[in-house]
Scaffold this active site. Structure first.
Site, PDB file in Angstrom:
ATOM      1  N   ASN A 179       0.873  -1.177   0.000  1.00 49.16           N
ATOM      2  CA  ASN A 179       0.000   0.000   0.000  1.00 49.16           C
ATOM      3  C   ASN A 179       0.911   1.227   0.000  1.00 49.16           C
ATOM      4  O   ASN A 179       1.482   1.580   1.029  1.00 49.16           O
ATOM      5  CB  ASN A 179      -0.887  -0.034   1.252  1.00 49.16           C
ATOM      6  CG  ASN A 179      -1.888   1.103   1.290  1.00 49.16           C
ATOM      7  OD1 ASN A 179      -1.901   1.962   0.398  1.00 49.16           O
ATOM      8  ND2 ASN A 179      -2.709   1.124   2.313  1.00 49.16           N
TER       9      ASN A 179
ATOM     10  N   HIS B 284     -12.988   2.322   0.665  1.00 46.19           N
ATOM     11  CA  HIS B 284     -12.930   1.216   1.648  1.00 46.19           C
ATOM     12  C   HIS B 284     -13.600  -0.034   1.072  1.00 46.19           C
ATOM     13  O   HIS B 284     -14.040  -0.905   1.820  1.00 46.19           O
ATOM     14  CB  HIS B 284     -13.671   1.555   2.964  1.00 46.19           C
ATOM     15  CG  HIS B 284     -13.091   2.674   3.738  1.00 46.19           C
ATOM     16  ND1 HIS B 284     -13.877   3.642   4.318  1.00 46.19           N
ATOM     17  CD2 HIS B 284     -11.824   2.979   4.063  1.00 46.19           C
ATOM     18  CE1 HIS B 284     -13.113   4.506   4.965  1.00 46.19           C
ATOM     19  NE2 HIS B 284     -11.862   4.120   4.817  1.00 46.19           N
TER      20      HIS B 284
ATOM     21  N   ARG C 131     -11.999  14.843   8.473  1.00 44.76           N
ATOM     22  CA  ARG C 131     -12.872  15.249   7.355  1.00 44.76           C
ATOM     23  C   ARG C 131     -14.253  15.621   7.884  1.00 44.76           C
ATOM     24  O   ARG C 131     -14.769  14.981   8.791  1.00 44.76           O
ATOM     25  CB  ARG C 131     -13.032  14.108   6.347  1.00 44.76           C
ATOM     26  CG  ARG C 131     -11.746  13.721   5.643  1.00 44.76           C
ATOM     27  CD  ARG C 131     -12.052  12.751   4.514  1.00 44.76           C
ATOM     28  NE  ARG C 131     -10.839  12.193   3.958  1.00 44.76           N
ATOM     29  CZ  ARG C 131     -10.520  10.900   4.024  1.00 44.76           C
ATOM     30  NH1 ARG C 131     -11.324  10.028   4.596  1.00 44.76           N
ATOM     31  NH2 ARG C 131      -9.398  10.480   3.488  1.00 44.76           N
TER      32      ARG C 131
END
Ligand code: ADP
Length: 412
Positions: free
Chosen positions: A7, A179, A240
């Protein structure tokens, strides 16, 4: 076969080496501060762990260092890189091109590049990770696993925004959701765990971490999800703001404030407002102190009204999504909590499920206590409420194994 899961972020590279016989994690690590002073690699294999501090100028150097430590005499777990059968990469945005994971070829790389405008922070970094691994592991198959793929089954009524249709047709402006690998893993794992088939089941998944999203899954397929064109939409998150009236963007751009609350006295750009909405908002922006749910809860317990409000907003938001997805699917059979907050915070889970008896969901306070994979609803609850720890790495590794051995991914 051993599969390496990678990742890559703009200045980081996370990895995990998994032996697919028994799906056992052999080693994992994180290269941090790539191209920045103070770069280092943190690596662990079983009980052993080490930190290597040295200049790591780019992702290729990071990939090289990762391979070196994986073959290290003391901390390594393989004798040669030939033992790595394939590499699976997490890629943020697959746009509307990818409904499943893909073996990387030029066409796939071009498509990841085409999605740069949709995932400007992540996609370029993900591609750098792929290209770095291609260079240091010549001939080893690379697989791209997209965070958006699972959500591609959403019907148009769920993914379209109400702006003129040409924006979707010409510029692909629509809900994608993120996700996806986690939502896919949890929605299948919960069925396996409960010994049922996904067909006919209506599942709501609450992935609650630093970034949070919910999804509505019917017959094993995603029907709706809370994140949108970007991960900014939906729930209040660590930093966020989540969903709001888009007119707020214009209002703040015209009336910006400094960190101390004084007016800046001049307008700022939409990009600057969005940076604030992505990085300085959410739990951090409301509590004024921290983006970490544990800290915010601690502050609330110590009497901070702002921290209490931040938690109330988060919990209220989760409740509203559960209610709306249950309504959209004509009911709900299973609710799953996952990710950092969902798996570990039993107090939050209890608060979210408070008053949900009207939906047929009743928590058992004893079963809810603590962590781990489990059912947390009462025996007489019509809706089964579960905690299912997510495992995106395993999902990436499974897809990678399937694609390199059979040419297609399995159903779950
Ligand atoms: P990311 O989205 O970065 O993968 P995580 O899924 O790790 O994030 O979730 C991070 C959030 O989970 C933080 O708000 C943190 O407070 C919460 N969290 C993580 N571990 C625990 C724990 N053991 N107990 C309570 N909360 C936790």
């Amino acid at each position: 076969m051993k599969i390496l899961v990678v990742n890559a972020g703009s200045s980081s590279l996370k990895y995990q080496l998994i032996d697919m016989e028994g799906e056992k994690e052999l080693a994992k690590g994180l290269v941090e501060r790539i191209g920045i002073e103070g770069s280092r690699l943190k690596h662990s294999a079983g009980e052993k762990s080490t930190v290597v501090e040295e200049p790591i100028p780019d992702h290729e150097a990071a990939a090289q260092l990762m391979l070196k430590i994986l073959q290290d005499k003391e901390y390594g777990v393989i004798r040669s890189t030939d033992e790595i059968g394939a590499v699976g990469h997490r890629v943020l945005h697959g746009g509307n091109k990818f409904t499943a994971s893909m073996i990387v070829n030029q066409e796939v790389k071009d498509a990841i590049r085409e999605c740069f405008p949709l995932g400007p922070l992540h996609n370029p970094a993900n591609l750098m990770g792929i290209e770095a691994c291609e260079k240091v592991m010549k001939g080893t198959p690379q697989v791209a696993v997209f965070d958006t793929a699972f959500h591609q089954t959403m019907p148009p009524k769920a993914y379209m925004y109400g702006v003129p249709k040409m924006y979707e047709e010409k510029l692909h402006v629509r809900r994608y959701g993120f996700h996806g690998t986690s939502h896919r893993y949890v929605s299948h794992r919960v069925c396996e765990f409960l010994g049922i088939r996904p067909e006919g089941k209506r599942i709501i998944i609450a992935h609650l971490g630093n970034g949070s999203s919910l999804s509505a899954v019917k017959d094993g397929k995603c029907q709706d999800t809370s994140m949108g064109l970007t991960p900014l939409e939906g729930l209040l998150m660590g930093t966020r703001c989540g969903s709001l009236d888009p007119a707020v963007v214009q209002f703040i751009a015209n009336n910006p404030l400094n960190d101390d609350g004084t007016p800046m006295g001049h307008p700022i750009s939409v990009d600057e407002v969005l940076t604030m909405m992505n990085k300085k908002s959410g739990l951090l922006g409301i509590s004024g102190k921290s983006s970490d749910c544990r800290d915010v809860e601690q502050l609330a317990a110590e009497g901070s009204e702002d921290a209490k409000l931040a938690m109330d907003m988060l919990i209220y938001g989760i409740k509203k999504y559960i209610g709306s997805y249950a309504a959209a699917m004509g009911g709900v059979d299973i609710i799953c909590f996952t990710a950092g907050i969902g798996e570990n915070n039993d107090v939050l889970r209890a608060r979210v499920m408070e008053g949900m008896e009207f939906l047929g969901a009743k928590l058992d306070p004893e079963k809810n206590r603590g962590k781990g994979e489990k059912i947390i609803s009462a025996d007489d609850s019509k809706v089964t409420v579960c905690v299912i720890p997510t495992n995106e790495e395993i999902m990436i590794a499974r897809d990678t194994l399937d694609l390199v051995t059979t040419g297609k991914v399995r159903d779950n």
